[in-house]
Write an enzyme that holds these catalytic residues in place. Structure first.
Site, PDB file in Angstrom:
ATOM      1  CG  HIS A 160      37.508  35.208  37.873  1.00  0.00           C
ATOM      2  ND1 HIS A 160      36.594  34.381  38.448  1.00  0.00           N
ATOM      3  CD2 HIS A 160      37.065  36.443  37.480  1.00  0.00           C
ATOM      4  CE1 HIS A 160      35.374  35.193  38.427  1.00  0.00           C
ATOM      5  NE2 HIS A 160      35.591  36.364  38.026  1.00  0.00           N
ATOM      6  CG  HIS A 234      33.955  36.513  33.545  1.00  0.00           C
ATOM      7  ND1 HIS A 234      33.312  37.482  33.196  1.00  0.00           N
ATOM      8  CD2 HIS A 234      34.411  36.431  34.774  1.00  0.00           C
ATOM      9  CE1 HIS A 234      33.061  38.173  34.628  1.00  0.00           C
ATOM     10  NE2 HIS A 234      33.960  37.531  35.373  1.00  0.00           N
ATOM     11  CD  GLU A 364      31.007  35.135  36.309  1.00  0.00           C
ATOM     12  OE1 GLU A 364      32.247  34.844  36.680  1.00  0.00           O
ATOM     13  OE2 GLU A 364      30.649  36.478  36.429  1.00  0.00           O
TER      14      GLU A 364
HETATM   15  C1  GLA Z   1      33.265  38.059  38.815  1.00  0.00           C
HETATM   16  C2  GLA Z   1      33.139  38.573  40.148  1.00  0.00           C
HETATM   17  C3  GLA Z   1      33.335  40.135  39.958  1.00  0.00           C
HETATM   18  C4  GLA Z   1      34.342  40.731  39.099  1.00  0.00           C
HETATM   19  C5  GLA Z   1      34.253  40.198  37.603  1.00  0.00           C
HETATM   20  C6  GLA Z   1      35.347  40.351  36.640  1.00  0.00           C
HETATM   21  O1  GLA Z   1      32.000  38.100  38.193  1.00  0.00           O
HETATM   22  O2  GLA Z   1      32.503  38.332  41.119  1.00  0.00           O
HETATM   23  O3  GLA Z   1      33.325  40.832  41.092  1.00  0.00           O
HETATM   24  O4  GLA Z   1      35.596  40.596  39.448  1.00  0.00           O
HETATM   25  O5  GLA Z   1      34.301  38.613  37.773  1.00  0.00           O
HETATM   26  O6  GLA Z   1      35.392  41.728  36.876  1.00  0.00           O
END
Ligand code: GLA
Length: 400
Positions: A160, A234, A364
């Site tokens: 991210h 997110h 997402e």
């Molecule tokens: C995304 C990732 C997960 C986790 C979340 C945040 O969805 O794929 O593994 O890191 O973000 O916690």
């Protein structure tokens, strides 16, 4: 090359256009889940001006004051968004009986998003994610023959955007109203070399709350050097929030015949595996909890949407308890369906709600994880002179 359009933002940023629908009436809100911070939406200003309202949301740890903007429509639907991380903090939508409830996980003020517990858990509640959503293997990639090393923040990988992704920066905010609803334009300039990424990336994200109860997220970006990007939001949804402890009874449909198989560190192996006959098959509706025990850790995967370009369906969700529905559309080729597997009850959110395992789910819309290192995946490269443009929509309804 990812989807390009050179004039996509004009339609939603023209100033001076008045929103036709009246707004700001106080819905019969579910008091247990009404975000206190949205109170300014009741002000006379919202009722007359048809513009989003704003209120202080606290100071960041480095002393910057940030705001909370409330977007409202004539149906009493309200979205609150802060310019810290471009974070969607609440979304009040009706259930099948017309009762309003907040379907987003989050906090009442900015300190919730900056607490040591939150930063340690790293759930990215409601935030805008960039420069690159999801993981890049080993925090490394090459572009035009040059190797780049990124900040690693997830074991051996970059997740991210790195240590300080777009979720942790203060965006410049410009409230507006467009023909399709109240909007908030957020802008951020990511410096050349920030978190290790090449090129100065100028990003604009416009959130619009439409008259038909959809939250539209419109992303635009340009760069001065070749770079990679994967922008998403997110948000964690719980369509029965305030009443439902988890989302295991929510029914999900994903129009995707394949998903990207991952290794132990959640990096795609490159295999696109058919979902047929597996717990990943959501081509017809299934309750999240129905087969989750067969997926070690829970769902945290990228589904390969059957349609990759143009506006297309990405997911639908139905909560039998409240009748609320959510329809997600996008122009992106993938969707990360994550079931809040890492939530463990240590975070207390709005109104003291404890966020335990599977308290919310994320959808997402995105390019596939680790695309910069996967030549067979759709490209995430952006070149100077081109404009990245993408739209994802989260539309709420009810089924009686
Ligand atoms: C995304 C990732 C997960 C986790 C979340 C945040 O969805 O794929 O593994 O890191 O973000 O916690």
């Amino acid at each position: 090359m990812i989807s390009l359009r050179r004039s996509g933002l004009l339609a939603v940023t023209l100033p001076g256009l008045l929103l036709l629908a009246a707004c700001g009436s106080n819905p019969s809100a579910d008091q247990t889940s009404t975000p206190t911070a949205s109170a300014p939406a009741d002000s006379a200003q919202t009722k007359s001006a048809a513009m989003p309202t704003s209120a202080p949301f606290g100071k960041t740890t480095d002393g910057t004051e940030v705001q909370l903007f409330t977007l409202a429509n004539a149906n009493g639907v309200r979205a609150t968004i802060t310019n810290y991380g471009g974070t969607l903090t609440s979304l009040l939508v009706p259930d099948k009986d017309g009762k309003m409830g907040d379907v987003i996980l989050g906090f009442d003020n900015v300190s919730g998003y900056q607490s040591p517990e939150f930063l340690k858990a790293g759930p990215y509640f409601g935030a805008l994610i960039g420069r690159y959503g999801n993981r890049i293997k080993g925090g490394k990639f090459s572009l035009e023959g040059k190797a780049y090393t990124l900040a690693k923040n997830n074991g051996p990988n970059t997740l991210h955007g790195g240590l300080k992704g777009f979720d942790k920066v203060v965006w410049q905010a410009e409230p507006g109203s467009a023909t399709d609803g109240q909007s908030l334009k957020l802008t951020y300039v990511s410096k050349d070399g920030e978190e290790g990424y090449p090129g100065t990336l100028t990003v604009a994200v416009v959130y619009t709350l439409t008259a038909d109860n959809a939250l539209k997220i419109d992303y635009t970006a340009t760069t001065d050097k070749a770079t990679v990007l994967n922008l998403t939001n997110h948000a964690y949804f719980n369509l029965n929030h305030g009443a439902g402890k988890d989302v295991l009874n929510h029914e999900v449909t994903l129009p995707a015949d394949r998903y990207t198989v991952v290794d132990a560190t959640l990096i795609p192996t490159g295999e696109l595996k058919p979902v047929k006959g597996t717990p990943f098959d959501f081509t017809t509706p299934h309750a999240i909890g129905e087969r989750i025990a067969q997926v070690p850790g829970g769902y945290d995967h990228n589904w390969v949407l059957n349609t990759a370009t143009g506006e297309h369906a990405a997911a639908t969700v139905y909560d039998p308890a409240t009748g609320r529905t959510l329809e997600v559309t996008t122009d992106q080729p993938g969707i990360q369906f994550y079931t809040g597997n890492f939530l463990d009850g240590t975070l207390k959110g709005k109104g003291g709600t404890v966020y335990g395992k599977h308290a919310g789910f994320c959808l997402e819309t995105q390019h596939f994880p680790d695309s910069p290192n996967q030549p067979t995946f759709p490209s995430t490269e952006l070149k100077p002179g081109a404009t990245f443009h993408s739209v994802s929509t989260y539309k709420f309804g009810v089924r009686k």
